[in-house]
Enzyme design. Sequence first.
Site, PDB file in Angstrom:
ATOM      1  N   ASN A 214       0.810  -1.216   0.000  1.00 27.42           N
ATOM      2  CA  ASN A 214       0.000   0.000   0.000  1.00 27.42           C
ATOM      3  C   ASN A 214       0.844   1.268   0.000  1.00 27.42           C
ATOM      4  O   ASN A 214       0.498   2.265   0.624  1.00 27.42           O
ATOM      5  CB  ASN A 214      -0.993  -0.008   1.164  1.00 27.42           C
ATOM      6  CG  ASN A 214      -2.061   1.079   1.078  1.00 27.42           C
ATOM      7  OD1 ASN A 214      -2.424   1.676   2.083  1.00 27.42           O
ATOM      8  ND2 ASN A 214      -2.591   1.335  -0.099  1.00 27.42           N
TER       9      ASN A 214
ATOM     10  N   ASP B 206       4.551  -4.845  -9.717  1.00 30.34           N
ATOM     11  CA  ASP B 206       5.059  -4.020  -8.625  1.00 30.34           C
ATOM     12  C   ASP B 206       6.304  -3.270  -9.087  1.00 30.34           C
ATOM     13  O   ASP B 206       7.316  -3.892  -9.415  1.00 30.34           O
ATOM     14  CB  ASP B 206       5.384  -4.906  -7.426  1.00 30.34           C
ATOM     15  CG  ASP B 206       5.624  -4.107  -6.162  1.00 30.34           C
ATOM     16  OD1 ASP B 206       5.815  -2.876  -6.234  1.00 30.34           O
ATOM     17  OD2 ASP B 206       5.615  -4.726  -5.083  1.00 30.34           O
TER      18      ASP B 206
ATOM     19  N   SER C 147      -1.392   0.652  -5.182  1.00 23.69           N
ATOM     20  CA  SER C 147      -2.768   0.914  -4.732  1.00 23.69           C
ATOM     21  C   SER C 147      -3.017   2.371  -4.349  1.00 23.69           C
ATOM     22  O   SER C 147      -4.082   2.895  -4.682  1.00 23.69           O
ATOM     23  CB  SER C 147      -3.195  -0.060  -3.626  1.00 23.69           C
ATOM     24  OG  SER C 147      -2.341  -0.021  -2.520  1.00 23.69           O
TER      25      SER C 147
END
Length: 169
Positions: free
Chosen positions: A22, A137, A26
Site C-alpha cells: 500500500n 510491482d 494501490s
Amino acid sequence: MTREPSNSGDNKISVAFCCLGNICRSPMAEAVLRHATSEMNLSHLINEIDSFGTSGFHSGDGPDRRTVQICRANGVPVNHVSRQVQLSDFDRFDYIFAMDRENLEDLNYMQPRGSKSKIMLFGAYCEDAKMDKIISDPYYGGPDGFQSSFRQLDHFSRTFLKRLAAGTA
C-alpha cells in the site's frame, strides 16, 4: 452493479484498491480513480475511494516518493497513509480491485463468507490488447515502472468509470 452501498441510501458505490504494501500501486490507483472521477464529472456515482495492502509492513507510511512524483507529473494529487486490509473492508467496499494475481488470491482467501465485496483484478477493465492486465510491482525498479503503472491505472480507471456510468461495470 445493483448492490446498495454500506453507508448510504443512494446508488453510489465504494471502491478500494489493494497491493502488497500500500505504498506504490494501490495509493496510485486510488489517486488516479479519484482524479478521473472528477475529470469525467462522475463523482455522483462513487461515495468512497480508498486503498490498502495485504501486508501491514508499511502501515502508517505515506506513498513511495516515486508514486508521488509520477502522480504529480501527471497532474494527479496523491495523499494517502498506508494501511493493511481489515475484515470489515469486505463489507465496507462494493469493489476491491487487486493489482496482481497474488493480491487477488490473498484477498479471496481473506474474504469472509457472505461479505458483499466483489473482488477482482483491476486489469479486468483493460480495453487495450497491447496493455498488460497485471499491474506489476514497480518498487524495485526505476521511474519507468511507475510510469507504466500510471498508464495502466489511468486506462483501467477510465474504462471502469465509463462502464459504471453505463451500468455495465
